[in-house]
Design an enzyme around this catalytic site. Structure first.
Site, PDB file in Angstrom:
ATOM      1  N   ASN A  12       0.796  -1.166   0.035  1.00  0.00           N
ATOM      2  CA  ASN A  12       0.021  -0.016   0.089  1.00  0.00           C
ATOM      3  C   ASN A  12       0.925   1.207  -0.089  1.00  0.00           C
ATOM      4  OD1 ASN A  12      -1.717   2.088   0.452  1.00  0.00           O
ATOM      5  ND2 ASN A  12      -2.905   1.018   2.169  1.00  0.00           N
ATOM      6  N   ARG A  40      -2.359  -1.971  -3.820  1.00  0.00           N
ATOM      7  CA  ARG A  40      -3.554  -1.091  -3.353  1.00  0.00           C
ATOM      8  C   ARG A  40      -3.540   0.156  -4.587  1.00  0.00           C
ATOM      9  NH1 ARG A  40      -4.909   3.473   0.607  1.00  0.00           N
ATOM     10  NH2 ARG A  40      -7.065   3.496   0.277  1.00  0.00           N
ATOM     11  N   LEU A  50     -15.584   2.969   9.744  1.00  0.00           N
ATOM     12  CA  LEU A  50     -15.335   4.171  10.618  1.00  0.00           C
ATOM     13  C   LEU A  50     -13.910   4.217  10.929  1.00  0.00           C
ATOM     14  CD1 LEU A  50     -18.487   4.179  12.832  1.00  0.00           C
ATOM     15  CD2 LEU A  50     -18.489   5.042  10.384  1.00  0.00           C
ATOM     16  N   ARG A  90     -10.850   8.527  20.410  1.00  0.00           N
ATOM     17  CA  ARG A  90     -10.619   8.313  21.901  1.00  0.00           C
ATOM     18  C   ARG A  90     -10.719   9.671  22.363  1.00  0.00           C
ATOM     19  NH1 ARG A  90      -5.833   4.185  20.132  1.00  0.00           N
ATOM     20  NH2 ARG A  90      -6.040   5.489  18.486  1.00  0.00           N
ATOM     21  N   GLY A 145     -15.291   1.826  14.534  1.00  0.00           N
ATOM     22  CA  GLY A 145     -16.585   1.109  14.427  1.00  0.00           C
ATOM     23  C   GLY A 145     -16.077  -0.260  15.345  1.00  0.00           C
TER      24      GLY A 145
HETATM   25  P1  ADP Z   1      -7.379   4.609   9.064  1.00  0.00           P
HETATM   26  O1  ADP Z   1      -8.791   5.153   8.355  1.00  0.00           O
HETATM   27  O2  ADP Z   1      -6.105   5.661   9.358  1.00  0.00           O
HETATM   28  O3  ADP Z   1      -7.015   3.029   8.904  1.00  0.00           O
HETATM   29  P2  ADP Z   1      -8.355   3.438  11.654  1.00  0.00           P
HETATM   30  O4  ADP Z   1      -9.313   2.533  11.007  1.00  0.00           O
HETATM   31  O5  ADP Z   1      -7.050   2.744  12.571  1.00  0.00           O
HETATM   32  O6  ADP Z   1      -7.851   4.444  10.494  1.00  0.00           O
HETATM   33  O7  ADP Z   1      -8.985   4.089  12.775  1.00  0.00           O
HETATM   34  C1  ADP Z   1      -8.681   5.459  13.415  1.00  0.00           C
HETATM   35  C2  ADP Z   1      -9.744   5.939  14.408  1.00  0.00           C
HETATM   36  O8  ADP Z   1      -9.991   4.925  15.285  1.00  0.00           O
HETATM   37  C3  ADP Z   1      -8.997   7.159  15.247  1.00  0.00           C
HETATM   38  O9  ADP Z   1      -9.916   8.225  15.115  1.00  0.00           O
HETATM   39  C4  ADP Z   1      -9.086   6.457  16.666  1.00  0.00           C
HETATM   40  O10 ADP Z   1      -9.611   7.457  17.562  1.00  0.00           O
HETATM   41  C5  ADP Z   1     -10.257   5.378  16.494  1.00  0.00           C
HETATM   42  N1  ADP Z   1     -10.004   4.568  17.781  1.00  0.00           N
HETATM   43  C6  ADP Z   1      -9.115   3.738  17.946  1.00  0.00           C
HETATM   44  N2  ADP Z   1      -9.266   2.877  18.877  1.00  0.00           N
HETATM   45  C7  ADP Z   1     -10.702   3.566  19.471  1.00  0.00           C
HETATM   46  C8  ADP Z   1     -11.291   3.212  20.651  1.00  0.00           C
HETATM   47  N3  ADP Z   1     -10.699   2.308  21.605  1.00  0.00           N
HETATM   48  N4  ADP Z   1     -12.251   4.075  20.992  1.00  0.00           N
HETATM   49  C9  ADP Z   1     -12.563   4.900  20.039  1.00  0.00           C
HETATM   50  N5  ADP Z   1     -11.741   5.227  19.065  1.00  0.00           N
HETATM   51  C10 ADP Z   1     -10.975   4.615  18.566  1.00  0.00           C
END
Ligand code: ADP
Length: 393
Positions: free
Chosen positions: A23, A87, A203, A278, A326
């Protein structure tokens, strides 16, 4: 069956062979080497081309990847390597399936650069370097847009002048397709309805929804670019397009400034200063009013899309949450689906808090599932699928 064992709709037999998944983004390269579904190696090279970074360009980054793999005895020259899966963000209407990379394919991906000016050039850089390093090795492009190529003209067409739209390729394409493909299939299987009707809510930092029926995508929330749709970490999602005109005419902002505002300083960051969910939730728990508004805008938009996609599908078997938010935020899942009992949608608080695979009550008409996404595994699967089809002739 766990979400990570690589099985799906009887294609187990095809999950043989070793695939390097790449990627290549504008400033980073993520890689994973898979043997079937087993992860042999993975890593990230970051800060490509940034001032003071030892990684000057994509060529340097991919050489680091090659060295890291070679150090573990898994080098690019290994005869056991079956293929490389790349990707690629934008396939336009040209690429509706994963595609074996040839000179012509490279040229067509180049033609799509105006539609994805940040992403496609980086993806192409990755392809060009690995083709030079291993010209004999089959390489496959897996497009972020491809899974959404099945949305109907009614869903894909913006209601603007058709001549302008067609000439400039303005339509809805959708993104995160690899994740929506993987998660919709896993979710349908998880509730015993393979081929059923699924709403996927991906999400992460970026966020998108899709409506999938019988494995075919019918609707998705991102559009011509990943800016449309849900509220994201730093992107606005849906917006009256006249806001853009107003920012230009009344506020005197340039197109670049508006681009930056809507893509980098909007969404959760724009609403409350924090783009990390978070941090937003911690502030929410402490009674912070900006965080409360941001969180409610985020969940309201989600609920609206769930309702809309319910209408698109007619019936829903399962709503699947995925991506960092999510998968990890019971509060988002609970709040977004709150009050939808009349639609057969409910969340069991204890199951939701524990993050079980199915978080709806047993008697719910619509199941709610938490499905960790795995885009690399899906890219490897699709890559091997193309290789085995090509080999069969
Ligand atoms: P990307 O789109 O960069 O791949 P991710 O799918 O890893 O990102 O998602 C990142 C988001 O997930 C961030 O906003 C982070 O705050 C959120 N996140 C990760 N762990 C938690 C948690 N325990 N509670 C709420 N949000 C979380």
């Amino acid at each position: 069956m766990s979400g990570r064992d690589g099985r799906g709709e009887g294609d187990e037999g095809e999950m043989v062979g070793r695939v390097l998944v790449l990627n290549t983004g504008s400033s980073s390269v993520k890689y994973r080497l898979l043997a079937g579904a087993e992860r042999l190696a993975s890593g990230t090279v970051e800060r490509i081309g940034e001032p003071g970074s030892p990684v000057a360009d994509h060529e340097a980054a991919l050489k680091i990847v090659a060295t890291e793999l070679a150090d573990r005895g898994l080098g690019l020259d290994s005869p056991e390597l079956t293929a490389i899966g790349h990707r690629v963000v934008h396939g336009g209407t040209t690429f509706t399936e994963p595609t074996l990379i040839t000179e012509e394919v490279v040229r067509k991906i180049e033609e799509l650069v105006p539609l994805a000016p940040l992403h496609n050039p980086a993806n192409l850089a990755g392809i060009e370097v690995t083709r030079r390093l291993r010209p004999d090795l089959p390489q496959v492009a897996v497009f972020d847009t491809a899974f959404h190529s099945t949305i109907s003209p009614a869903a894909a067409t913006y209601a603007i002048d058709r001549e302008v739209a067609e000439r400039l390729r303005i339509r809805r394409y959708g993104f995160h397709g690899t994740s929506h493909a993987y998660v919709s299939r896993e979710a349908a299987a998880a509730v015993g309805r393979p081929g059923g009707n699924v709403i996927v809510l991906h999400l992460g930092n970026g966020a998108s929804a899709s409506a999938v029926s019988g494995g075919r995508c019918l609707e998705t929330s991102m559009g011509m670019t990943p800016l449309e749709g849900l509220v994201m970490g730093t992107r606005s999602g849906d917006l009256d397009p006249a806001v853009v005109l107003y920012l230009g005419r009344v506020a005197g902002m340039s197109l670049d400034e508006i681009d930056e505002l809507l893509n980098r300083r909007s969404g959760m960051r724009g609403l409350c200063g924090d783009n990390d969910m978070r941090a937003v939730q911690e502030r929410l728990a402490a009674g912070d009013r900006d965080a409360r508004l941001a969180f409610s805008v985020y969940c309201h938009r989600l609920r609206k899309y769930v309702g809309a996609y319910y209408a698109v599908l007619g019936t829903v078997d399962v709503i699947a949450f995925t991506g960092g938010v999510g998968e990890n935020s019971p509060l988002v899942r609970q709040t977004a689906l709150d009050g939808l009992e009349a639609m057969g949608i409910a969340v069991d608080p204890a199951r939701n808090a524990r993050g079980e695979r199915i978080v709806s009550p047993d008697d719910a008409a619509v199941k709610v599932a938490v499905i960790p996404t795995d885009e690399e595994l899906e890219i490897a699967r699709q890559t091997l699928g193309i290789i085995s089809r090509t080999n069969r002739g």
